[in-house]
Design an enzyme around this catalytic site. Sequence first.
Site, short mmCIF file in Angstrom:
data_model
loop_
_atom_site.label_atom_id
_atom_site.label_comp_id
_atom_site.label_asym_id
_atom_site.label_seq_id
_atom_site.Cartn_x
_atom_site.Cartn_y
_atom_site.Cartn_z
N GLN A 1 0.83 -1.20 0.00
CA GLN A 1 0.00 0.00 0.00
C GLN A 1 0.87 1.25 0.00
O GLN A 1 2.07 1.20 0.24
CB GLN A 1 -0.91 0.01 1.24
CG GLN A 1 -0.16 -0.10 2.55
CD GLN A 1 -1.01 -0.63 3.68
OE1 GLN A 1 -2.23 -0.69 3.60
NE2 GLN A 1 -0.38 -1.02 4.77
N ASP B 1 0.03 -8.01 11.58
CA ASP B 1 -0.28 -7.01 10.55
C ASP B 1 0.51 -7.38 9.30
O ASP B 1 1.69 -7.72 9.37
CB ASP B 1 0.10 -5.61 11.02
CG ASP B 1 -0.46 -4.53 10.10
OD1 ASP B 1 -1.43 -3.86 10.50
OD2 ASP B 1 0.07 -4.36 8.99
N HIS C 1 -10.17 4.52 19.26
CA HIS C 1 -9.42 3.41 19.84
C HIS C 1 -9.90 3.04 21.24
O HIS C 1 -9.86 1.85 21.61
CB HIS C 1 -7.92 3.72 19.81
CG HIS C 1 -7.36 3.69 18.42
ND1 HIS C 1 -7.14 4.84 17.69
CD2 HIS C 1 -7.02 2.66 17.62
CE1 HIS C 1 -6.67 4.50 16.50
NE2 HIS C 1 -6.60 3.20 16.42
N ASP D 1 -0.26 -12.23 6.53
CA ASP D 1 -1.68 -12.13 6.21
C ASP D 1 -2.45 -12.81 7.34
O ASP D 1 -2.25 -14.00 7.62
CB ASP D 1 -1.96 -12.83 4.87
CG ASP D 1 -3.40 -12.69 4.42
OD1 ASP D 1 -4.30 -13.03 5.21
OD2 ASP D 1 -3.63 -12.25 3.28
N ALA D 2 -3.31 -12.07 8.01
CA ALA D 2 -4.02 -12.59 9.18
C ALA D 2 -4.83 -13.83 8.85
O ALA D 2 -4.95 -14.76 9.68
CB ALA D 2 -4.92 -11.51 9.78
N ASP E 1 -0.60 0.69 13.39
CA ASP E 1 -0.18 2.01 13.88
C ASP E 1 0.15 2.00 15.37
O ASP E 1 0.72 2.95 15.90
CB ASP E 1 -1.22 3.09 13.58
CG ASP E 1 -2.63 2.69 14.05
OD1 ASP E 1 -2.74 2.07 15.12
OD2 ASP E 1 -3.60 3.01 13.34
N ASP F 1 -8.85 -4.93 13.85
CA ASP F 1 -8.86 -3.53 13.39
C ASP F 1 -8.33 -3.45 11.96
O ASP F 1 -7.30 -2.82 11.70
CB ASP F 1 -8.01 -2.68 14.34
CG ASP F 1 -8.15 -1.18 14.05
OD1 ASP F 1 -9.14 -0.79 13.42
OD2 ASP F 1 -7.24 -0.41 14.45
#
Length: 506
Positions: free
Chosen positions: A237, A312, A267, A346-347, A292, A365
Amino acid sequence: MKRTPLLFLNVIIIATCGLIYELLAGTLSSYVLGDSVTQFSLIIGIYLFAMGVGSWASRYIDRNIAEKFVDIELAVAVIGGFSAPLLFLTFANLSYFGIVLYSMVFIIGTLVGLEIPLLMRILKDELDFKDLVSKVLALDYIGALAASLLFPIFLVPKLGLNRTSLLFGMLNAAVGIWGTWLLEPLIKRNINILRVKGFVILALLFIAFIKADSLTTLAEDNLFTDNIIYAKSSPYQRIVVTKGKTGHALFLNGNLQFNSFDEYRYHEALVHPAFAAFGENPKRILVLGGGDGLALREILKYKSVENVTLVDLDPGMTELSKALPALAELNRNAYDDPRVSVTNADAFFWLDNNTLEPFDIAIVDFPDPNNFALGKLYTTRFYKLLKSKLKPDSAIVIQCTSPLIARKSYWSIIKTLEAVGFIVKPYQTTVPSFGVWGYALAKLQPFETPSKPPANIDLKFLNDNSFASMFDFPSDTTLPLEEIEINRLDNQALVRYYEMEWRRFE
């Protein structure tokens, strides 16, 4: 020097360049317009149709075929080479981006469709027709294979879209320049003009290649109102961080992820209901997404937490705090906490391939499901995998997009969770940067809706009243009367809902 083998090499280069331009257009359009299946289908269809138009139009070129071939190569070099930078600039500055995109794809496809028939006519006196057709088409497909392998494995991760476009423009220009020597006996006039044009085009593409970051910045400066303080393309990305009057903001592929002015509302609402629903002393926490580190900040407020596993996909996100001190300050240096372990994967596949001790709480998230790659992370299959990593009394929270703007999308996620056996308590809050935002609190056993946040936790937004009110839905965000589809891997109903609902506000 034998001309025929070198002309066959041209076929491979031409085929590779042509498919690269097609892949660039499909990738870029899915980045900025979303709905990757629709965009790639349109791009492939228009491109192949245009190639047919070019092949048909080649019959009307009767004279100066070699010269025309070189001219077409140079035209492809200009239009194809500059396609990605021009499309980024167009998206940033014009409202009719789609028209420009599909027109450019059609023009490039038409020019590429002209190339091979003209080259075959140049070669027709040097080979038997049967051998000519079989060799040209075989080499054309070899070039296509090379492009399809290079594009995702090397070109996009290492060069990015702009530099890839410009590099293959230079290759086309080099083929055109080379052709002026290779086909010199067949070019009866203007050969020096063709060479000058070719070198000028090659030089312009090379300068643009060197200045590709500046071109990207020029486009992004028009996309973002605040000053860009960080910009990087990861293999997954485009990451951009801006700084303005309200604070820092993170954008992924142009989509806002948070603004430091009000991210605490998002959050706190994401993390603390799960802890309230679980009860006392949660120890093992799973975070999927959230690179993040802001969800980590909230989780680490609990002294009972012994281990937090964060998964992530993008190392560019989990390492962003190192490159950006402002983010490290915002997440309170969460990644330095020894309780935190990070996995870049990759989750979906991580859940499928790892056998771990069950978690007490899971915080999910992910970005909104604006394409099918993200949509799979909201499917029944994904939630079944997540379910297998939980204890019977575990609690999870999932961010679920806006129930006001994307009402069907929101409730599709709720229905999908229920379909795999979760007891779900939907809730929502207001985040000024996003508007009304929705979440799902879920457990595998029936449970009472928590009425207040956990005690003795430092909170800026949530208190007893605001916490309880999150579980009340106004009439315009409640479950619609019409039937809502469950999101499965084979239908991705959620992505269709999301595209339809959010498109109204573009």
